[in-house]
Design a protein around this motif. Structure first.
Motif, mmCIF file in Angstrom:
data_model
loop_
_atom_site.group_PDB
_atom_site.id
_atom_site.type_symbol
_atom_site.label_atom_id
_atom_site.label_comp_id
_atom_site.label_asym_id
_atom_site.label_seq_id
_atom_site.Cartn_x
_atom_site.Cartn_y
_atom_site.Cartn_z
ATOM 1 N N GLY A 118 0.789 -1.227 0.000
ATOM 2 C CA GLY A 118 0.000 0.000 0.000
ATOM 3 C C GLY A 118 0.823 1.280 0.000
ATOM 4 N N GLN A 119 0.469 2.176 0.888
ATOM 5 C CA GLN A 119 1.060 3.506 0.935
ATOM 6 C C GLN A 119 2.561 3.463 1.216
ATOM 7 O OE1 GLN A 119 -0.940 5.631 -0.208
ATOM 8 N NE2 GLN A 119 -0.078 7.627 0.231
ATOM 9 N N HIS A 120 3.025 2.445 1.930
ATOM 10 C CA HIS A 120 4.468 2.310 2.194
ATOM 11 C C HIS A 120 5.251 2.239 0.880
ATOM 12 C CE1 HIS A 120 3.685 1.589 6.434
ATOM 13 N NE2 HIS A 120 2.813 0.642 6.095
ATOM 14 N N VAL A 121 4.709 1.509 -0.076
ATOM 15 C CA VAL A 121 5.360 1.362 -1.375
ATOM 16 C C VAL A 121 5.383 2.704 -2.102
ATOM 17 C CG1 VAL A 121 5.201 0.269 -3.652
ATOM 18 C CG2 VAL A 121 4.731 -1.069 -1.593
ATOM 19 N N HIS A 122 4.252 3.383 -2.149
ATOM 20 C CA HIS A 122 4.161 4.642 -2.894
ATOM 21 C C HIS A 122 5.056 5.716 -2.279
ATOM 22 C CE1 HIS A 122 1.067 2.421 -4.801
ATOM 23 N NE2 HIS A 122 0.209 2.550 -3.803
ATOM 24 N N GLU A 123 5.139 5.739 -0.949
ATOM 25 C CA GLU A 123 6.040 6.686 -0.281
ATOM 26 C C GLU A 123 7.493 6.399 -0.630
ATOM 27 O OE1 GLU A 123 4.903 6.263 3.830
ATOM 28 O OE2 GLU A 123 3.039 7.388 3.526
ATOM 29 N N ALA A 124 7.873 5.124 -0.686
ATOM 30 C CA ALA A 124 9.245 4.754 -1.049
ATOM 31 C C ALA A 124 9.557 5.157 -2.486
ATOM 32 C CB ALA A 124 9.458 3.256 -0.846
ATOM 33 N N ASP A 127 10.017 8.940 -2.356
ATOM 34 C CA ASP A 127 11.241 9.278 -1.617
ATOM 35 C C ASP A 127 12.499 8.991 -2.431
ATOM 36 O OD1 ASP A 127 9.692 10.055 0.524
ATOM 37 O OD2 ASP A 127 10.086 8.246 1.730
ATOM 38 N N ASN A 128 12.451 7.958 -3.251
ATOM 39 C CA ASN A 128 13.609 7.586 -4.071
ATOM 40 C C ASN A 128 13.595 8.228 -5.455
ATOM 41 O OD1 ASN A 128 15.137 5.816 -2.301
ATOM 42 N ND2 ASN A 128 13.345 4.488 -2.400
ATOM 43 N N GLN A 129 12.653 9.142 -5.657
ATOM 44 C CA GLN A 129 12.545 9.920 -6.901
ATOM 45 C C GLN A 129 12.545 9.036 -8.157
ATOM 46 O OE1 GLN A 129 15.842 12.657 -6.296
ATOM 47 N NE2 GLN A 129 14.476 14.106 -5.249
ATOM 48 N N GLU A 130 11.754 7.976 -8.078
ATOM 49 C CA GLU A 130 11.618 7.087 -9.231
ATOM 50 C C GLU A 130 10.876 7.820 -10.354
ATOM 51 O OE1 GLU A 130 12.958 4.183 -9.614
ATOM 52 O OE2 GLU A 130 13.429 3.557 -7.571
ATOM 53 N N SER A 160 6.740 16.135 -9.199
ATOM 54 C CA SER A 160 5.750 16.799 -8.347
ATOM 55 C C SER A 160 4.726 15.827 -7.751
ATOM 56 C CB SER A 160 5.030 17.885 -9.141
ATOM 57 O OG SER A 160 4.332 17.310 -10.229
ATOM 58 N N ASP A 161 4.777 14.549 -8.145
ATOM 59 C CA ASP A 161 3.811 13.575 -7.634
ATOM 60 C C ASP A 161 4.034 13.289 -6.157
ATOM 61 O OD1 ASP A 161 2.371 13.174 -9.953
ATOM 62 O OD2 ASP A 161 3.433 11.339 -10.531
#
Length: 188
Positions: A118-124, A127-130, A160-161
């Motif tokens: 979930g949100q843990h993945v999207h935050e990572a 954070d890693n500017q993928e 900006s996402d």
């Protein structure tokens, strides 16, 4: 008639999407939904969709294996993890080889493993500017997110996402491609 059993731990939006996708397909039956969370919204969704939903405990799943025995009695053609957060024990994988699939909200092997949901993945991802993210539909083995990949679909991630923006894009991919991947697997 092909039988599908779904597993979910949360709201069940993917469950509802899959049920709706196959609703008019007379050759596919959503036999049951299993959940490990007695407070999950998927229970209410199943009631509205007139689908049997069974709540089970960790003991039923891991120790006495009563859930596995029920699955063996159903004889599903495919077991679909649609937002199910527990690791699948080896006994299940051995009983249903290449018949258990999962969807992960990232492009594996990146951002997989225990705690990456979930949100843990999207935050990572943010954070890693993928520059991209997406979904991975894969077979389940005895390890989190390490089974053979069936299908991946990508979406762009801009500077900006936010994590919520990425989640919205990834959910759109889930809703579009997960039912199609299930259909394709059932037709093999």
């Amino acid at each position: 008639m092909k039988k599908i059993v779904l597993f979910a731990s949360g709201s069940g939006s993917n469950v509802e999407n899959i049920v709706n996708f196959f609703q008019k397909n007379s050759s596919v039956e959503i036999t049951a939904v299993f959940t490990n969370n007695p407070k999950a919204f998927v229970i209410e969704r199943c009631a509205k969709l007139n689908i049997r939903c069974q709540v089970f405990s960790r003991k039923d799943f891991r120790e006495n294996l009563s859930v596995l025995e029920e699955l063996k009695a159903i004889k599903p053609d495919l077991i679909v993890l649609a937002g199910f957060l527990w690791l699948i024990p080896a006994e299940y994988v051995q009983a249903f080889p290449n018949k258990i699939i999962n969807i992960h909200p990232a492009l594996l092997p990146k951002y997989g493993g225990k705690g990456m949901y979930g949100q843990h993945v999207h935050e990572a991802v943010v954070d890693n500017q993928e520059s991209e993210s997406g979904i991975t539909i894969h077979y389940v083995n005895e390890h989190y997110d390490e089974g053979n990949i069936i299908r991946q679909e990508k979406c762009l991630v801009s500077n900006s996402d936010t994590a919520d923006d990425v989640a919205t894009k990834v959910h759109a991919l889930e809703y579009e491609y997960f039912p199609i991947a299930i259909k394709d697997l059932l037709e093999l």
